[in-house]
Design a protein around this motif. Structure first.
Motif, mmCIF file in Angstrom:
data_model
loop_
_atom_site.group_PDB
_atom_site.id
_atom_site.type_symbol
_atom_site.label_atom_id
_atom_site.label_comp_id
_atom_site.label_asym_id
_atom_site.label_seq_id
_atom_site.Cartn_x
_atom_site.Cartn_y
_atom_site.Cartn_z
ATOM 1 N N SER A 186 0.847 -1.182 0.000
ATOM 2 C CA SER A 186 0.000 0.000 0.000
ATOM 3 C C SER A 186 0.887 1.237 0.000
ATOM 4 O O SER A 186 2.099 1.149 0.172
ATOM 5 C CB SER A 186 -0.897 0.000 1.248
ATOM 6 N N ASN A 187 0.291 2.392 -0.194
ATOM 7 C CA ASN A 187 1.076 3.619 -0.279
ATOM 8 C C ASN A 187 1.741 3.988 1.036
ATOM 9 O O ASN A 187 2.800 4.588 1.066
ATOM 10 C CB ASN A 187 0.179 4.775 -0.745
ATOM 11 N N THR A 210 -8.966 -11.188 -4.562
ATOM 12 C CA THR A 210 -8.547 -10.087 -3.696
ATOM 13 C C THR A 210 -8.102 -10.645 -2.345
ATOM 14 O O THR A 210 -8.572 -11.708 -1.918
ATOM 15 C CB THR A 210 -9.676 -9.071 -3.486
ATOM 16 N N ASP A 245 -3.017 -3.969 -0.375
ATOM 17 C CA ASP A 245 -4.229 -3.348 -0.900
ATOM 18 C C ASP A 245 -5.284 -4.431 -1.118
ATOM 19 O O ASP A 245 -5.107 -5.327 -1.943
ATOM 20 C CB ASP A 245 -3.897 -2.643 -2.220
ATOM 21 N N LYS A 246 -6.386 -4.351 -0.397
ATOM 22 C CA LYS A 246 -7.413 -5.394 -0.465
ATOM 23 C C LYS A 246 -8.387 -5.208 -1.617
ATOM 24 O O LYS A 246 -9.331 -5.982 -1.756
ATOM 25 C CB LYS A 246 -8.175 -5.461 0.863
ATOM 26 N N THR A 247 -8.160 -4.204 -2.432
ATOM 27 C CA THR A 247 -9.022 -4.009 -3.597
ATOM 28 C C THR A 247 -8.348 -4.441 -4.894
ATOM 29 O O THR A 247 -9.001 -4.540 -5.926
ATOM 30 C CB THR A 247 -9.434 -2.528 -3.730
ATOM 31 N N GLN A 248 -7.044 -4.685 -4.827
ATOM 32 C CA GLN A 248 -6.291 -5.010 -6.035
ATOM 33 C C GLN A 248 -6.449 -6.483 -6.391
ATOM 34 O O GLN A 248 -6.459 -7.355 -5.527
ATOM 35 C CB GLN A 248 -4.815 -4.676 -5.840
#
Length: 618
Positions: free
Chosen positions: A19-20, A204, A213-216
């Protein structure tokens, strides 16, 4: 670096990105400075002392993301590096896996090339060069060489076939040297993780690693290994070809409509690139059984032999668990290997499922109280048990996809599933890293069915369900310019390259197909339904074949379509006549009135029966 329990970081292994927001480096946490909350990969004894870098390489003492991941293997289970990771403890399994059909794809390759007219039925090619660890068993070879590439600037030949490009760009997405196709239902990792790390259909991440990232897409459910892969995990590959993975769950693709609508008014989403209808599932699936409850470690992992087709690698049989009407269940495979999840207590046999330890009673045929139909089919007409596979009667339906219209555009280079490029060699099989050494293909079909599947003779000499195999009509273009249109091939044996092949459809039902269905329906005999007008489906020219796509034998027993399994064939005329004669009898007699051979013993007896029926009717 401080020792950390086995955190093989499949989030990075399988390409899970960060994640960022990166956490502050903590020398006491090492990799867990960022990957806080990540699941322990395995709770198997002996693995707890492994660190992240023991499997991934990289630098566990680094204080920046870039330096930590330098020279890291994103997927330590990939077959290109696995000897240095999983293989350090499981060397036999790793060596065997490279010889397995899951790795070589020898059956799919030989079947496709046979139907493209570029080789005999014998397997000669694999995904990559490979030598057998063991030799001498039926249906095996000593070595296989890598599938050739196709060059459209050269003349088509046995070593330069569009079929090879078809395989490289389309069909070979499912071998375990590669990651899965990048779409819902098909995502998975390469190597050992292809089976042993679960992905949801949406792909996911559902775990606790705060850096992920749980949306990727293209992420495993969790950072965990499983010793018991689910049906859904097997389905990530087994949804094409024979379609046994989706069929087992009662799923059959529709013709793209995506109906009925969902609660929000939208259409159904696609899975494996298709919309699905939901039919009757296999009774074993409904009972709670997964693929691994029947299929053995040697079948899945490989056993060191280079099998040419899956039927030779298969060792489990229906009689392993259920026995026959005259013999007890063996509780062992055809090769004598004990089924560890079966046990006998007196006359009772139970199976314990490997995922949830559910105990199931296994019906036994020997001494069973059979229905009237079962008594006729399995006892009175004993030849059914001797000459037929169990699935011939008990497969409720089978997927039938007719006419594979494949279009190749040689003006559009596209990914080659056998040729990748990346600085991390464990990522060479990932779709995004494939070199564009193949060409673009699109596929469509004539129509699909599932009812009344045909029958024929399989490689064991037994009556088996048959379904359409690779029925390729090749159209080749160079941009807007057509090179070849609706071309079909002739095999080395002189039959049409359109094919029908035997299959165990994995759609077993307690209630069997009726006597009338098999003995009176010409489609079941391989003669086709007589409804498909192939000439009208090629309005711009002559149809490349003069038989309907369901028809793979004629009334005289002449084979019209190929079978890519050595020894498999349609019924001959004598067999069709015998089957049809029983059908004629069934018009007046119930199945319980048929003789042990399915017909009257002689004409005198038959005439007496007819006379008696006439007298009763007066």
């Amino acid at each position: 670096m401080k020792k950390i329990s086995f955190l093989i970081a499949i989030p990075m292994i399988l390409g899970i990105g960060m994640s960022n927001a990166l956490a502050q480096w903590d020398e006491n946490k090492g990799c867990l400075s960022c990957h806080e909350g990540i699941e322990q990969f395995s709770d198997i004894d002996g693995m707890a002392d492994l660190t992240c870098v023991d499997c991934h390489n990289g630098n566990g003492d680094a204080t920046s993301l870039e330096s930590a991941h330098k020279n890291m293997w994103a997927n330590p289970t990939d077959l290109r590096v696995v000897e240095q990771t999983c293989g350090s403890c499981h060397s036999d399994e790793v060596d065997n896996a490279k010889t397995s059909l899951h790795a070589t794809m020898a059956g799919m390759i030989s079947g496709t090339r046979y139907n493209f007219g570029s080789q005999t039925r014998d397997a000669i090619h694999a995904t990559y060069d490979v030598k057998a660890l063991k030799t001498g068993r039926e249906g095996t070879v000593d070595a296989l060489t890598q599938l050739p590439s196709y060059d459209p600037t050269k003349a088509e030949s046995d070593s330069n076939s569009p079929g090879d490009d078809y395989l490289r760009n389309q069909c070979l997405r499912c071998h375990i040297w590669s990651d899965g196709h990048q779409r819902d239902g098909d995502y998975r990792a390469s190597g050992c993780a292809a089976c042993h790390v679960e992905y949801s259909n949406a792909a996911t991440y559902e775990g606790g690693d705060k850096a992920i990232d749980k949306t990727q897409k293209d992420r495993p459910r969790k950072h965990k290994m499983t010793r018991a892969p689910s049906v859904e995990q097997c389905q990530h590959c087994h949804n094409r070809g024979g379609r046994t993975g989706v069929s087992y769950m009662g799923m059959m693709e529709s013709d793209w409509y995506g109906t009925p609508y969902k609660a929000d008014g939208s259409k159904q989403g696609k899975l494996h690139g298709k919309h699905y209808n939901f039919l009757q599932a296999d009774l074993h699936y409904d009972a709670g059984m997964s693929c691994i409850d029947c299929h053995t470690k040697d079948e899945m992992h490989g056993d060191g032999y280079l099998y040419t087709k899956k039927q030779y690698a298969l060792e489990v049989r229906c009689e392993t668990c259920h026995g026959t009407t005259s013999a007890d269940a063996t509780l062992a495979t055809a090769r004598g290997n004990k089924m560890t999840n079966l046990k006998r207590d007196g006359n009772k046999v139970t199976l314990t499922t490997k995922i949830d330890a559910k105990e199931l009673n296994v019906p036994q045929l020997n001494g069973a109280e059979l229905s009237e139909e079962g008594q006729v089919a399995m006892v009175k007409i004993a030849s059914h048990m001797e000459k037929m596979e169990c699935s011939t009667c008990h497969a409720a339906w089978a997927p039938q996809c007719y006419g594979c219209h494949a279009k190749q555009d040689v003006s559009k280079p596209n990914g080659d599933w056998l040729d990748g490029e990346h600085s991390d060699i464990s990522q060479l099989g990932k779709k995004s890293n494939l070199n564009k050494q193949a060409f673009s293909w699109s596929e469509s079909r004539s129509y699909v069915r599932w009812e009344n599947p045909a029958l024929g003779i399989n490689h064991r000499g037994k009556v088996s369900t048959f379904v359409p195999g690779c029925q390729v009509f090749l159209t080749q273009v160079d941009g807007e310019k057509a090179i070849v249109t609706n071309k079909t091939y002739v095999t080395k044996d002189g039959t049409s390259g359109l094919s029908h092949n035997p299959i165990q459809p994995h759609t077993m039902s307690k209630k069997s197909r009726t006597c009338e269905e098999c003995h009176t329906n010409p489609k079941v005999l391989g003669l086709g339904s007589g409804q498909y007008d192939i000439k009208r489906n090629f309005p711009d020219g002559e149809a490349p074949v003069d038989f309907e796509l369901e028809r793979f034998v004629d009334e005289q027993g002449n084979q019209l379509q190929s079978t890519s399994h050595e020894g498999a064939r349609p019924f001959n005329k004598q067999e069709m006549d015998r089957i049809s004669r029983v059908g004629a009898c069934l018009a007046c007699h119930g199945s319980d009135e048929l003789g042990a051979e399915g017909n009257a013993p002689d004409d005198v007896t038959h005439n007496k029966v007819i006379q008696r029926m006439v007298e009763k009717a007066r």
